[in-house]
Motif scaffolding. Sequence first.
Motif, PDB file in Angstrom:
ATOM      1  N   ILE A  53       0.835  -1.205   0.000  1.00 10.01           N
ATOM      2  CA  ILE A  53       0.000   0.000   0.000  1.00 10.01           C
ATOM      3  C   ILE A  53       0.870   1.255   0.000  1.00 10.01           C
ATOM      4  O   ILE A  53       0.611   2.220  -0.747  1.00 10.01           O
ATOM      5  CB  ILE A  53      -0.963  -0.020   1.203  1.00 10.01           C
ATOM      6  CG1 ILE A  53      -2.054  -1.069   0.977  1.00 10.01           C
ATOM      7  CG2 ILE A  53      -1.585   1.353   1.439  1.00 10.01           C
ATOM      8  CD1 ILE A  53      -2.946  -1.300   2.179  1.00 10.01           C
ATOM      9  N   LEU A  54       1.917   1.256   0.813  1.00 12.42           N
ATOM     10  CA  LEU A  54       2.818   2.418   0.872  1.00 12.42           C
ATOM     11  C   LEU A  54       3.578   2.603  -0.437  1.00 12.42           C
ATOM     12  O   LEU A  54       3.697   3.716  -0.957  1.00 12.42           O
ATOM     13  CB  LEU A  54       3.799   2.255   2.039  1.00 12.42           C
ATOM     14  CG  LEU A  54       3.230   2.429   3.447  1.00 12.42           C
ATOM     15  CD1 LEU A  54       4.273   2.050   4.492  1.00 12.42           C
ATOM     16  CD2 LEU A  54       2.764   3.874   3.662  1.00 12.42           C
ATOM     17  N   ARG A  55       4.099   1.507  -0.996  1.00 13.83           N
ATOM     18  CA  ARG A  55       4.889   1.591  -2.236  1.00 13.83           C
ATOM     19  C   ARG A  55       4.062   2.083  -3.419  1.00 13.83           C
ATOM     20  O   ARG A  55       4.588   2.698  -4.342  1.00 13.83           O
ATOM     21  CB  ARG A  55       5.495   0.224  -2.573  1.00 13.83           C
ATOM     22  CG  ARG A  55       6.683  -0.183  -1.721  1.00 13.83           C
ATOM     23  CD  ARG A  55       7.481  -1.288  -2.404  1.00 13.83           C
ATOM     24  NE  ARG A  55       6.642  -2.395  -2.811  1.00 13.83           N
ATOM     25  CZ  ARG A  55       6.420  -3.483  -2.072  1.00 13.83           C
ATOM     26  NH1 ARG A  55       6.993  -3.596  -0.890  1.00 13.83           N
ATOM     27  NH2 ARG A  55       5.653  -4.439  -2.521  1.00 13.83           N
ATOM     28  N   ASN A  56       2.752   1.783  -3.381  1.00 15.68           N
ATOM     29  CA  ASN A  56       1.910   2.089  -4.533  1.00 15.68           C
ATOM     30  C   ASN A  56       0.982   3.292  -4.316  1.00 15.68           C
ATOM     31  O   ASN A  56       0.019   3.486  -5.055  1.00 15.68           O
ATOM     32  CB  ASN A  56       1.090   0.863  -4.911  1.00 15.68           C
ATOM     33  CG  ASN A  56       1.946  -0.250  -5.491  1.00 15.68           C
ATOM     34  OD1 ASN A  56       2.189  -0.300  -6.687  1.00 15.68           O
ATOM     35  ND2 ASN A  56       2.421  -1.138  -4.621  1.00 15.68           N
ATOM     36  N   GLY A  57       1.301   4.107  -3.314  1.00 19.49           N
ATOM     37  CA  GLY A  57       0.586   5.356  -3.121  1.00 19.49           C
ATOM     38  C   GLY A  57      -0.874   5.212  -2.730  1.00 19.49           C
ATOM     39  O   GLY A  57      -1.691   6.103  -3.037  1.00 19.49           O
TER      40      GLY A  57
END
Length: 392
Positions: A53-57
Amino acid sequence: MMKEYLKHYRATLTVLGPLHISSGQTVGKKEYIFDSERHTVFIPKLPLMYQWILRNGKQESFEDFMLRDKVDFAAWLQRERIPRKVWEEWTDYKLDSTDAVSDTRSKVEIQTYIKDPYGMVYIPGSSLKGAIRTTLLGAAIYRNRDRLERERTGIRAAEFKGRKGYLAKEYARLEERVFHTAGRSEKTQDKVNDCMAGLRISDSKPISADCLILCRKQDEMPNGTVKELNILRECIRPGTKLEFHITIDSTLYKGKRENILRAVRQFGECYMECFSKKFSSGDSMKGAMLYLGGGSGYVSKTVTYPLFGEKGVEIISKILNNTLPSKLRTQHRHGEDITIIKTENLSRFGGRKMKNFNRERVVWDMFSDYPDMVTSEQIAKNAGRDRKNNGL
């Protein structure tokens, strides 16, 4: 060289009804993915999920979903166009849910089953030993019920001074009569005299979480009326076999396999006689069954019915009214128990009602020379003299 007084055995349990032993943790209603087409619930590995979730905004959208959105996790994934092959990589394990979860009802949290650090499922040895202890105590009381009027009188007359310690002395005396036979101390009440110290039970061998199913709790009244509750539990699937290792210290705990099986059957007979036969879907005896785990209820975890028989509903009503918090006391209305047999706990899975008192048949294929139980005549003969035999 192995000490001769230590005897090692292997025991197998076959699960006959959905078995839940709580981990004390839950999966929130927005933390699992429900696949309505496959009737399957997917439990994600949260660290992997959060990293993606963090890596993909997607952090802001996910926070808004968790704090304010009313849709479930599957709907959020679809709205964010996160493909199945992506979120399946987060999956820790999955559960066959059949009709326990659906898109037509509100999602509720899941009470998870206890697992080891590797995510494997097992039954703690302490849970099995506790069930056996209750069974042995209950069977001994059931056989000697006619000789225990003084104990019944003491429980009826016990003054309630607070939930903590209520009836502790009365039940401790019963346990002393049955279990305090090891002879380690001249004072019978000393805990070191408990012969159950000679029974050591391992945790069961761990098995894959693939054995888990998802069940919804139900309460059934004697007239067959069923109330479905918003409680979901991970349960071991009926038919699953689990293996334990048992060590008996014969200097403390003596006897044979037949005696433990007899005790299990006798406790089961009492259960049928005083409780289960009151229900149209009540249990029937199937070999040596143990009642184990969450939802198995007051009847299988205490020895009040073996002591009082069917008339025990009156004293049980008093005990529950005294010990339940006031809010629960109002909800459960145990004051009415003297005229109404209260509910039986069930689980629903695959459109079928299954006993949630977790009927388990104990298969002692490799378990012989199990501790014996002394008869009532022997109890009287040995009282105050021979402390080396089990008072069971």
